[in-house]
Scaffold this motif. Structure first.
Motif, PDB file in Angstrom:
ATOM      1  N   ILE A 174       0.838  -1.201   0.000  1.00 48.70           N
ATOM      2  CA  ILE A 174       0.000   0.000   0.000  1.00 48.70           C
ATOM      3  C   ILE A 174       0.875   1.253   0.000  1.00 48.70           C
ATOM      4  CG2 ILE A 174      -1.675   1.308   1.369  1.00 48.70           C
ATOM      5  CD1 ILE A 174      -2.850  -1.399   2.274  1.00 48.70           C
ATOM      6  N   ARG A 175       1.987   1.198   0.714  1.00 46.10           N
ATOM      7  CA  ARG A 175       2.897   2.349   0.726  1.00 46.10           C
ATOM      8  C   ARG A 175       3.559   2.557  -0.636  1.00 46.10           C
ATOM      9  NH1 ARG A 175       5.813   2.075   6.743  1.00 46.10           N
ATOM     10  NH2 ARG A 175       3.975   2.808   7.917  1.00 46.10           N
ATOM     11  N   SER A 225      18.074  10.325   5.082  1.00 48.91           N
ATOM     12  CA  SER A 225      18.024  11.596   5.804  1.00 48.91           C
ATOM     13  C   SER A 225      17.283  11.488   7.131  1.00 48.91           C
ATOM     14  CB  SER A 225      17.352  12.667   4.931  1.00 48.91           C
ATOM     15  OG  SER A 225      15.967  12.404   4.794  1.00 48.91           O
ATOM     16  N   ILE A 226      16.545  10.398   7.313  1.00 45.01           N
ATOM     17  CA  ILE A 226      15.815  10.222   8.576  1.00 45.01           C
ATOM     18  C   ILE A 226      16.303   9.005   9.351  1.00 45.01           C
ATOM     19  CG2 ILE A 226      13.736  11.346   7.717  1.00 45.01           C
ATOM     20  CD1 ILE A 226      12.484   8.579   7.357  1.00 45.01           C
ATOM     21  N   ASP A 227      17.324   8.328   8.849  1.00 46.66           N
ATOM     22  CA  ASP A 227      17.810   7.106   9.472  1.00 46.66           C
ATOM     23  C   ASP A 227      19.330   7.137   9.447  1.00 46.66           C
ATOM     24  OD1 ASP A 227      18.457   4.528  10.255  1.00 46.66           O
ATOM     25  OD2 ASP A 227      16.766   3.638   9.205  1.00 46.66           O
ATOM     26  N   ARG A 232      17.789  -1.325   2.510  1.00 50.00           N
ATOM     27  CA  ARG A 232      16.487  -1.969   2.407  1.00 50.00           C
ATOM     28  C   ARG A 232      15.650  -1.248   1.363  1.00 50.00           C
ATOM     29  NH1 ARG A 232      15.250   0.210   8.403  1.00 50.00           N
ATOM     30  NH2 ARG A 232      14.637   2.330   7.896  1.00 50.00           N
ATOM     31  N   ALA A 233      14.749  -1.973   0.767  1.00 51.92           N
ATOM     32  CA  ALA A 233      13.902  -1.393  -0.268  1.00 51.92           C
ATOM     33  C   ALA A 233      12.436  -1.468   0.102  1.00 51.92           C
ATOM     34  CB  ALA A 233      14.135  -2.118  -1.597  1.00 51.92           C
ATOM     35  N   SER A 234      12.148  -1.963   1.311  1.00 48.62           N
ATOM     36  CA  SER A 234      10.766  -2.101   1.726  1.00 48.62           C
ATOM     37  C   SER A 234      10.384  -0.983   2.678  1.00 48.62           C
ATOM     38  CB  SER A 234      10.538  -3.444   2.423  1.00 48.62           C
ATOM     39  OG  SER A 234       9.236  -3.505   2.970  1.00 48.62           O
ATOM     40  N   PHE A 235       9.315  -0.279   2.366  1.00 49.66           N
ATOM     41  CA  PHE A 235       8.839   0.791   3.239  1.00 49.66           C
ATOM     42  C   PHE A 235       8.145   0.236   4.473  1.00 49.66           C
ATOM     43  CE2 PHE A 235       8.664   2.948  -1.012  1.00 49.66           C
ATOM     44  CZ  PHE A 235       9.765   3.755  -0.780  1.00 49.66           C
ATOM     45  N   GLU A 250       5.539   7.207  11.951  1.00 52.47           N
ATOM     46  CA  GLU A 250       6.141   8.533  12.004  1.00 52.47           C
ATOM     47  C   GLU A 250       7.255   8.667  10.967  1.00 52.47           C
ATOM     48  OE1 GLU A 250       8.456  11.461  15.206  1.00 52.47           O
ATOM     49  OE2 GLU A 250       7.428   9.641  15.895  1.00 52.47           O
ATOM     50  N   GLU A 251       8.060   7.615  10.837  1.00 52.73           N
ATOM     51  CA  GLU A 251       9.138   7.636   9.845  1.00 52.73           C
ATOM     52  C   GLU A 251       8.584   7.708   8.420  1.00 52.73           C
ATOM     53  OE1 GLU A 251      12.816   5.150  11.874  1.00 52.73           O
ATOM     54  OE2 GLU A 251      11.132   4.039  10.980  1.00 52.73           O
ATOM     55  N   TRP A 252       7.475   7.005   8.188  1.00 53.68           N
ATOM     56  CA  TRP A 252       6.852   7.015   6.859  1.00 53.68           C
ATOM     57  C   TRP A 252       6.379   8.422   6.502  1.00 53.68           C
ATOM     58  CZ3 TRP A 252       6.459   5.270   2.273  1.00 53.68           C
ATOM     59  CH2 TRP A 252       5.316   5.437   1.493  1.00 53.68           C
TER      60      TRP A 252
END
Length: 284
Positions: free
Chosen positions: A189-190, A240-242, A248-251, A257-259
């Motif tokens: 879905i993401r 930029s957030i990690d 990894r390629a999976s959201f 919050e990270e999403w």
């Protein structure tokens, strides 16, 4: 007379058959998702629904049922010169949104010509996309877009197509899929959400379908396969957030919050990427 096409959920890859949780079972969900996401029949995805099939002495099977599409050819039998620009764009828009990794000529049908219409032989032909079991992957994949180098894909979007793209609501679509297909995974879905945002911003920036598809497709050299422009943008946004080195390629690994933060960073990176695409050498 053919009326419908049924694709069962249970098969050789399913848990009950020892396959460990089948790819095909997810394919059935994706077939239904493609129809639900084709708002107002924009890309002409045939009506598709989930059903249960009960047979004596056998377990109930869940399957998808899709209206059979009468057709004369598939796209591979004709080549693209006769296809309408509108049909190519509409199939392409759907494929971009769904990150379709298997849009080959055999799963693009060419509609029957009207019986007795002597002018039909010269008219642009309309296309119907089928077989969406390999769309909405759970991680970023290298898509295959048969239409990528067709001349129609390099034509600008029409005002109606731009309006349709702008009217899409990826977050509303995500909620719809969670409600209608609860077995569809959150990473898939993401992918839909991210690809729809990418499509919307790219179209608004003036990119054509071929430009967009090219940015989503990996480049191959004699030595290795590189990241697509889209993958590179996503990696940069996640990095930029990690603080961890992200390969990894999976959201699905991102928290809620990270999403949200990822999408914000991702959108900030898009304008310069689109400008670079428009000013760079043609790739199609």
């Amino acid at each position: 007379m053919h009326v419908a096409v049924i694709k069962p959920l249970e098969d050789t890859y399913s848990p009950s058959n020892g396959g460990g949780g089948g790819y095909e079972s997810k394919a059935v969900l994706r077939e239904v998702a493609a129809y639900l996401l084709d708002h107002d029949g924009f890309a002409s995805v045939a009506p598709t629904a989930m059903i249960k099939i009960s047979r004596p002495t056998m377990e109930t099977t869940v399957a998808s049922i899709q209206r059979f599409v009468a057709h004369d050819y598939d796209a591979g039998e004709l080549g693209p010169s006769r296809f309408s620009v509108q049909s190519v764009h509409r199939v392409g828009i759907l494929d971009v949104r769904l990150l379709n990794i298997d849009r080959h000529a055999g799963n693009i049908l060419v509609k029957n010509r009207p019986a007795g219409d002597v002018t039909a032989s010269a008219a642009p032909l309309e296309l119907v996309p089928i077989d969406h079991g390999l769309c909405l992957p759970e991680q970023l994949e290298d898509p295959y877009f048969e239409w990528l180098h067709w001349p129609q894909a390099s034509r600008p979007f029409s005002s109606a197509e731009l309006h349709y793209i702008a009217s899409l609501d990826p977050f509303k679509d995500a909620e719809m899929l969670r409600a209608e297909l609860p077995s569809l995974t959150e990473p898939a879905i993401r992918i839909l959400t991210m690809c729809t945002v990418f499509l919307q911003r790219a179209a608004a920036a003036g990119l054509c379908l071929a430009d967009i598809g090219d940015m989503m497709t990996r480049e191959f050299s004699s030595a290795e396969e590189g990241l697509s422009a889209l993958e590179a943008l996503c990696k940069k946004a996640v990095d930029s957030i990690d603080t961890q080195s992200l390969k990894r390629a999976s959201f699905g690994e991102l928290s809620g919050e990270e999403w949200t933060t990822f999408l914000e960073k991702f959108e900030q990176l898009l304008p310069p990427a689109f400008e670079a695409k428009k000013s760079g050498p043609a790739s199609h």
